[in-house]
Design a protein around this motif. Structure first.
Motif, PDB file in Angstrom:
ATOM      1  N   PRO A  35       0.972  -1.058  -0.171  1.00  0.00           N
ATOM      2  CA  PRO A  35       0.077   0.097   0.078  1.00  0.00           C
ATOM      3  C   PRO A  35       0.810   1.036   0.043  1.00  0.00           C
ATOM      4  O   PRO A  35       1.855   1.392   0.568  1.00  0.00           O
ATOM      5  CB  PRO A  35      -0.971  -0.088   1.342  1.00  0.00           C
ATOM      6  CG  PRO A  35      -0.593  -1.626   1.726  1.00  0.00           C
ATOM      7  CD  PRO A  35       0.579  -1.939   1.283  1.00  0.00           C
ATOM      8  N   GLU A  36       0.475   2.137  -0.578  1.00  0.00           N
ATOM      9  CA  GLU A  36       1.134   3.654  -0.937  1.00  0.00           C
ATOM     10  C   GLU A  36       0.629   4.737  -0.132  1.00  0.00           C
ATOM     11  O   GLU A  36      -0.265   4.761   0.005  1.00  0.00           O
ATOM     12  CB  GLU A  36       1.272   3.701  -2.358  1.00  0.00           C
ATOM     13  CG  GLU A  36       2.074   3.087  -3.388  1.00  0.00           C
ATOM     14  CD  GLU A  36       1.789   3.374  -4.767  1.00  0.00           C
ATOM     15  OE1 GLU A  36       1.490   4.316  -5.042  1.00  0.00           O
ATOM     16  OE2 GLU A  36       2.321   2.410  -5.482  1.00  0.00           O
ATOM     17  N   GLY A  37       1.502   5.392   0.535  1.00  0.00           N
ATOM     18  CA  GLY A  37       1.394   6.422   1.302  1.00  0.00           C
ATOM     19  C   GLY A  37       0.499   6.371   2.531  1.00  0.00           C
ATOM     20  O   GLY A  37      -0.117   7.163   3.236  1.00  0.00           O
ATOM     21  N   VAL A  38       0.721   5.181   3.187  1.00  0.00           N
ATOM     22  CA  VAL A  38       0.215   4.554   4.514  1.00  0.00           C
ATOM     23  C   VAL A  38       0.999   3.804   5.290  1.00  0.00           C
ATOM     24  O   VAL A  38       1.711   3.049   4.943  1.00  0.00           O
ATOM     25  CB  VAL A  38      -1.262   3.859   4.059  1.00  0.00           C
ATOM     26  CG1 VAL A  38      -0.915   2.667   3.630  1.00  0.00           C
ATOM     27  CG2 VAL A  38      -2.106   3.781   5.562  1.00  0.00           C
ATOM     28  N   THR A  39       1.199   4.015   6.804  1.00  0.00           N
ATOM     29  CA  THR A  39       1.906   3.033   7.311  1.00  0.00           C
ATOM     30  C   THR A  39       1.077   2.059   8.149  1.00  0.00           C
ATOM     31  O   THR A  39      -0.010   2.327   8.645  1.00  0.00           O
ATOM     32  CB  THR A  39       2.402   3.998   8.508  1.00  0.00           C
ATOM     33  OG1 THR A  39       3.510   4.877   7.945  1.00  0.00           O
ATOM     34  CG2 THR A  39       3.448   2.986   9.477  1.00  0.00           C
ATOM     35  N   LEU A  40       1.074   1.043   7.809  1.00  0.00           N
ATOM     36  CA  LEU A  40       0.471  -0.265   8.548  1.00  0.00           C
ATOM     37  C   LEU A  40       1.071  -0.485  10.057  1.00  0.00           C
ATOM     38  O   LEU A  40       2.070  -0.568  10.054  1.00  0.00           O
ATOM     39  CB  LEU A  40       0.442  -1.540   7.751  1.00  0.00           C
ATOM     40  CG  LEU A  40       0.048  -1.420   6.278  1.00  0.00           C
ATOM     41  CD1 LEU A  40       0.322  -2.540   5.413  1.00  0.00           C
ATOM     42  CD2 LEU A  40      -1.516  -0.912   6.196  1.00  0.00           C
ATOM     43  N   ARG A  41      -0.096  -0.836  11.017  1.00  0.00           N
ATOM     44  CA  ARG A  41       0.347  -1.038  12.274  1.00  0.00           C
ATOM     45  C   ARG A  41      -0.317  -2.359  12.652  1.00  0.00           C
ATOM     46  O   ARG A  41      -0.912  -2.907  11.843  1.00  0.00           O
ATOM     47  CB  ARG A  41      -0.447  -0.148  13.065  1.00  0.00           C
ATOM     48  CG  ARG A  41       0.455   1.466  12.801  1.00  0.00           C
ATOM     49  CD  ARG A  41      -0.382   2.495  13.644  1.00  0.00           C
ATOM     50  NE  ARG A  41      -1.450   2.765  13.093  1.00  0.00           N
ATOM     51  CZ  ARG A  41      -2.147   3.658  13.278  1.00  0.00           C
ATOM     52  NH1 ARG A  41      -2.075   4.495  14.144  1.00  0.00           N
ATOM     53  NH2 ARG A  41      -3.646   3.956  12.803  1.00  0.00           N
ATOM     54  N   PRO A  42       0.307  -2.992  13.651  1.00  0.00           N
ATOM     55  CA  PRO A  42      -0.476  -4.273  14.097  1.00  0.00           C
ATOM     56  C   PRO A  42      -1.989  -4.287  14.154  1.00  0.00           C
ATOM     57  O   PRO A  42      -2.394  -3.465  14.757  1.00  0.00           O
ATOM     58  CB  PRO A  42       0.267  -4.320  15.581  1.00  0.00           C
ATOM     59  CG  PRO A  42       1.400  -3.629  15.454  1.00  0.00           C
ATOM     60  CD  PRO A  42       1.190  -2.425  14.568  1.00  0.00           C
ATOM     61  N   GLY A  43      -2.485  -5.298  13.692  1.00  0.00           N
ATOM     62  CA  GLY A  43      -3.942  -5.481  13.389  1.00  0.00           C
ATOM     63  C   GLY A  43      -4.812  -4.906  12.171  1.00  0.00           C
ATOM     64  O   GLY A  43      -5.609  -5.279  12.310  1.00  0.00           O
ATOM     65  N   ASP A  44      -3.755  -4.015  11.712  1.00  0.00           N
ATOM     66  CA  ASP A  44      -4.412  -3.452  10.516  1.00  0.00           C
ATOM     67  C   ASP A  44      -4.690  -4.586   9.262  1.00  0.00           C
ATOM     68  O   ASP A  44      -3.854  -5.595   9.322  1.00  0.00           O
ATOM     69  CB  ASP A  44      -3.753  -2.457   9.905  1.00  0.00           C
ATOM     70  CG  ASP A  44      -3.720  -1.063  10.774  1.00  0.00           C
ATOM     71  OD1 ASP A  44      -4.439  -0.832  11.544  1.00  0.00           O
ATOM     72  OD2 ASP A  44      -2.777  -0.233  10.571  1.00  0.00           O
ATOM     73  N   ARG A  45      -5.840  -4.527   8.515  1.00  0.00           N
ATOM     74  CA  ARG A  45      -6.119  -5.427   7.502  1.00  0.00           C
ATOM     75  C   ARG A  45      -6.132  -4.707   6.236  1.00  0.00           C
ATOM     76  O   ARG A  45      -6.518  -3.531   6.267  1.00  0.00           O
ATOM     77  CB  ARG A  45      -7.475  -6.067   7.616  1.00  0.00           C
ATOM     78  CG  ARG A  45      -7.238  -7.022   8.947  1.00  0.00           C
ATOM     79  CD  ARG A  45      -8.918  -7.807   9.231  1.00  0.00           C
ATOM     80  NE  ARG A  45      -9.831  -6.762   9.179  1.00  0.00           N
ATOM     81  CZ  ARG A  45     -10.946  -6.714   8.240  1.00  0.00           C
ATOM     82  NH1 ARG A  45     -11.209  -7.629   7.643  1.00  0.00           N
ATOM     83  NH2 ARG A  45     -11.931  -5.968   8.643  1.00  0.00           N
ATOM     84  N   VAL A  46      -5.443  -5.204   5.113  1.00  0.00           N
ATOM     85  CA  VAL A  46      -5.685  -4.583   3.830  1.00  0.00           C
ATOM     86  C   VAL A  46      -6.225  -5.645   2.813  1.00  0.00           C
ATOM     87  O   VAL A  46      -5.863  -6.947   2.861  1.00  0.00           O
ATOM     88  CB  VAL A  46      -4.107  -4.502   3.252  1.00  0.00           C
ATOM     89  CG1 VAL A  46      -4.058  -4.031   1.814  1.00  0.00           C
ATOM     90  CG2 VAL A  46      -3.497  -3.563   4.173  1.00  0.00           C
ATOM     91  N   VAL A  47      -7.235  -5.074   2.059  1.00  0.00           N
ATOM     92  CA  VAL A  47      -8.022  -5.848   0.968  1.00  0.00           C
ATOM     93  C   VAL A  47      -7.602  -4.988  -0.315  1.00  0.00           C
ATOM     94  O   VAL A  47      -7.857  -3.836  -0.480  1.00  0.00           O
ATOM     95  CB  VAL A  47      -9.461  -5.865   1.232  1.00  0.00           C
ATOM     96  CG1 VAL A  47     -10.156  -6.527   0.165  1.00  0.00           C
ATOM     97  CG2 VAL A  47      -9.898  -6.403   2.598  1.00  0.00           C
TER      98      VAL A  47
END
Length: 102
Positions: A35-47
């Protein structure tokens, strides 16, 4: 009250661009979604939306598509971090017990 509940439960979503790299060759078998322009953190989900389910053998493909990031709330983030630490400690048990104890 609604923002506190959202912070605890995590019902926020973000639409972002996503770079997808898929390869199925003799040298590599992988699929990466970044994913561009976003910082993922623990527990986040990406579809990821609009990506082929598979590619033919010998092909490699890189494309840009749309993705939805579902943000985890405080409770889900804390649970994910705690369970990750507990699962990591299972790796410490390497089997240094004598064979008779098995």
């Amino acid at each position: 009250m609604a923002s506190l509940l959202s912070w605890l439960a995590g019902r926020r979503t973000e639409e972002v661009r996503c770079t997808v790299d898929i390869e199925q060759t003799f040298d590599s078998l992988h699929a990466h979604a970044i994913p561009e322009g976003v910082t993922l953190r623990p527990g986040d989900r990406v579809v990821v939306h609009g990506v082929p389910a598979g590619i033919a053998y010998g092909e490699a493909m890189s494309l840009t598509c749309r993705a939805t990031v579902y943000r985890a709330g405080w409770l889900a983030r804390a649970w994910t971090e705690a369970s990750a630490i507990l699962e990591l400690t299972e790796l410490y048990h390497c089997g240094f017990e004598p064979k008779e104890a098995s």
